[in-house]
Design a protein around this motif. Sequence first.
Motif, PDB file in Angstrom:
ATOM      1  N   UNK A 232       3.569   0.310 -21.026  1.00 40.78           N
ATOM      2  CA  UNK A 232       2.581  -0.427 -21.823  1.00 40.78           C
ATOM      3  C   UNK A 232       2.837  -1.931 -21.860  1.00 40.78           C
ATOM      4  N   UNK A 233       4.025  -2.344 -21.435  1.00 46.54           N
ATOM      5  CA  UNK A 233       4.292  -3.788 -21.425  1.00 46.54           C
ATOM      6  C   UNK A 233       4.344  -4.327 -19.990  1.00 46.54           C
ATOM      7  N   UNK A 234       3.807  -3.562 -19.034  1.00 51.47           N
ATOM      8  CA  UNK A 234       3.702  -3.964 -17.628  1.00 51.47           C
ATOM      9  C   UNK A 234       5.051  -3.983 -16.908  1.00 51.47           C
ATOM     10  N   UNK A 235       6.019  -3.227 -17.446  1.00 48.56           N
ATOM     11  CA  UNK A 235       7.317  -3.109 -16.790  1.00 48.56           C
ATOM     12  C   UNK A 235       7.276  -1.901 -15.851  1.00 48.56           C
ATOM     13  N   UNK A 236       7.800  -2.069 -14.630  1.00 47.03           N
ATOM     14  CA  UNK A 236       7.858  -0.951 -13.685  1.00 47.03           C
ATOM     15  C   UNK A 236       9.013  -0.033 -14.050  1.00 47.03           C
ATOM     16  N   UNK A 260      -9.666  -3.089 -10.888  1.00 42.39           N
ATOM     17  CA  UNK A 260      -9.792  -4.189  -9.929  1.00 42.39           C
ATOM     18  C   UNK A 260     -10.651  -5.256 -10.580  1.00 42.39           C
ATOM     19  N   UNK A 261     -10.024  -6.199 -11.246  1.00 44.03           N
ATOM     20  CA  UNK A 261     -10.815  -7.249 -11.897  1.00 44.03           C
ATOM     21  C   UNK A 261      -9.974  -8.471 -12.215  1.00 44.03           C
ATOM     22  N   UNK A 262     -10.661  -9.597 -12.297  1.00 40.76           N
ATOM     23  CA  UNK A 262     -10.025 -10.862 -12.657  1.00 40.76           C
ATOM     24  C   UNK A 262      -9.451 -10.784 -14.074  1.00 40.76           C
ATOM     25  N   UNK A 263     -10.277 -10.272 -15.007  1.00 37.72           N
ATOM     26  CA  UNK A 263      -9.826 -10.180 -16.403  1.00 37.72           C
ATOM     27  C   UNK A 263      -8.517  -9.406 -16.514  1.00 37.72           C
ATOM     28  N   UNK A 264      -8.470  -8.258 -15.835  1.00 38.83           N
ATOM     29  CA  UNK A 264      -7.294  -7.397 -15.905  1.00 38.83           C
ATOM     30  C   UNK A 264      -6.060  -8.117 -15.356  1.00 38.83           C
ATOM     31  N   UNK A 265      -6.223  -8.783 -14.227  1.00 38.64           N
ATOM     32  CA  UNK A 265      -5.092  -9.490 -13.619  1.00 38.64           C
ATOM     33  C   UNK A 265      -4.606 -10.620 -14.528  1.00 38.64           C
ATOM     34  N   UNK A 266      -5.543 -11.398 -15.075  1.00 41.39           N
ATOM     35  CA  UNK A 266      -5.156 -12.564 -15.875  1.00 41.39           C
ATOM     36  C   UNK A 266      -4.534 -12.120 -17.205  1.00 41.39           C
ATOM     37  N   UNK A 267      -5.135 -11.126 -17.871  1.00 43.73           N
ATOM     38  CA  UNK A 267      -4.592 -10.688 -19.161  1.00 43.73           C
ATOM     39  C   UNK A 267      -3.249  -9.983 -19.002  1.00 43.73           C
ATOM     40  N   UNK A 268      -3.083  -9.205 -17.932  1.00 44.52           N
ATOM     41  CA  UNK A 268      -1.776  -8.561 -17.704  1.00 44.52           C
ATOM     42  C   UNK A 268      -0.705  -9.610 -17.415  1.00 44.52           C
ATOM     43  N   UNK A 269      -1.091 -10.641 -16.663  1.00 39.47           N
ATOM     44  CA  UNK A 269      -0.135 -11.710 -16.368  1.00 39.47           C
ATOM     45  C   UNK A 269       0.293 -12.412 -17.662  1.00 39.47           C
ATOM     46  N   UNK A 270      -0.675 -12.642 -18.560  1.00 38.72           N
ATOM     47  CA  UNK A 270      -0.327 -13.273 -19.850  1.00 38.72           C
ATOM     48  C   UNK A 270       0.607 -12.375 -20.648  1.00 38.72           C
ATOM     49  N   UNK A 271       0.376 -11.065 -20.584  1.00 41.36           N
ATOM     50  CA  UNK A 271       1.222 -10.105 -21.304  1.00 41.36           C
ATOM     51  C   UNK A 271       2.670 -10.206 -20.808  1.00 41.36           C
ATOM     52  N   UNK A 272       2.852 -10.273 -19.482  1.00 37.01           N
ATOM     53  CA  UNK A 272       4.202 -10.372 -18.914  1.00 37.01           C
ATOM     54  C   UNK A 272       4.825 -11.724 -19.252  1.00 37.01           C
ATOM     55  N   UNK A 273       4.024 -12.778 -19.154  1.00 35.76           N
ATOM     56  CA  UNK A 273       4.555 -14.116 -19.454  1.00 35.76           C
ATOM     57  C   UNK A 273       5.047 -14.172 -20.902  1.00 35.76           C
ATOM     58  N   UNK A 274       4.279 -13.561 -21.821  1.00 37.38           N
ATOM     59  CA  UNK A 274       4.700 -13.560 -23.235  1.00 37.38           C
ATOM     60  C   UNK A 274       5.966 -12.729 -23.423  1.00 37.38           C
ATOM     61  N   UNK A 275       6.039 -11.583 -22.734  1.00 40.65           N
ATOM     62  CA  UNK A 275       7.249 -10.750 -22.880  1.00 40.65           C
ATOM     63  C   UNK A 275       8.478 -11.496 -22.384  1.00 40.65           C
TER      64      UNK A 275
END
Lengths: 378, 107
Positions: A232-236, A260-275
């Motif tokens: 849930x936090x985008x960790x493999x 497959x979407x821009x929103x998904x890629x950008x929001x997941x990236x923000x989630x990882x950056x915050x973590x």
Amino acid sequence: MFGDEAGLPYQRPPLSKTFLKEGHPERLLFRNADFFAANGIEIQSNTPIASVSPSERSVTTERGNTYHFDHLVLATGTRNRQLPIPGFNAPNVFGMRTLEDASRIRDRLEMTSEIVVIGGGFIGLEFTAAAKQLGKKPTVVEAQDRLMARAVSEPVSEFFLAAHRRNGVDIRLRQTVLAVETDSSGNAFAVRLSTGERVFSDLILVAAGVVPNCELAYAAGLKIENGIAVDRTMLTSAPNISAVGDCVSFPLGDRRLRLESVQNAADQARCVARRLTGAVEPYDKLPWFWSDQGADKLQIAGLIEHADKLVAKRDDETGRLTVFGFSAERLCAVETVNRPGDHMAARKVLSASDGIMLADLEASHYRLKEVFRTVARP
Amino acid sequence: MTSVTFRSHDGSTVQVNGELGVSLMQTALSNGIDGIVGECGGSAMCATCHVYVDEAFVNLLPPMNDVENEMLECTVSTRRASSRLSCQIRLSRELEGLVVELPETQA
């Protein structure tokens, strides 16, 4: 940041639309070189990674250089699905994924009049609309019985089928391309359809879906499940490796989802950056999508495939359409055509924690903005 | 080239030279201006390139279409009379010296 493409990171959405018509690759860049330098980000373009070692915490490039990391983020995306049909490798058969693809297509378009598009999904139809605007004659071949079947509801498929046909596009549903026919120099000049018919074409676009790029992750021993599996936090499955974007499957309720979407890629990236900077939060963003097809704008909030009931509100006079999707009487997705205000209201309504029930919408005569006012929280 | 000044929410300003015909959103991105996201790549689909246009320039801009108008109803920072989506503004000679203010947040 390692990437196998040339140049700086760029926006892909315009490739199948504005870029085809206007060119100007420099206008696609996310940021210029100064920005990356000033922020201490080293960009290594044209540098494919050959392997990842989770235990050594290192990556090795195809050129044989090894780099160590404290944390690695895989954002390897997808690649176009290849079709096992004769003639597929002809030089005027294209896919649309990278700036290089789009540039080659753009060059070729100048000497093209008849086009065949294999696949009636977002990319195929966006390209078709742009090609039509450029005065070309496109034929779309779609194997399913409706357009964008994987991504949208039936009313939306019908709306766009009518719109493209009205615009003069030849759309073939329930048909497939059995072979690409090539001349003595190896160039494609026609396709042979499952009906036996031959359609002449000097440019063929294959837009028949994508496959996630999981090979690096798989070879590194990471868990793969229709994409690189993350929590849930985008960790493999490796503690020092995260993954984001189209290449990832993430948990949602009791299932896994790959979007497959821009929103998904950008929001997941923000989630990882915050973590990575100290704020651990599970990924829970509302998915949203859009597709510009000629004069018509499609926007989607939520996942329409989770709906067990649809309510379509269509205004033929203005050419606008809204489809409400409900799961167990609760609003789960809203598709809009040429109604951006409703789309934005839907995004806010669907992100509100309590959700909206079918009865609420009926009481408001399906006026989303009104409903939004009643659920909006400061 | 057209000179453009971005005033951020905290009052600091950055002046850049933008290329004629390029959108204000892209001009901001390629000059490393924080406070413009432009997530959809300039399709007026995400409302994350919202700006407040300085009063002196509001009437020099091309009129907004229905799509931009509706997207602006739902920006994260409050809409004002001077609100525009910067992806819908192409730089022109008339806009020389353009000043825009960036909202507190885009997303």
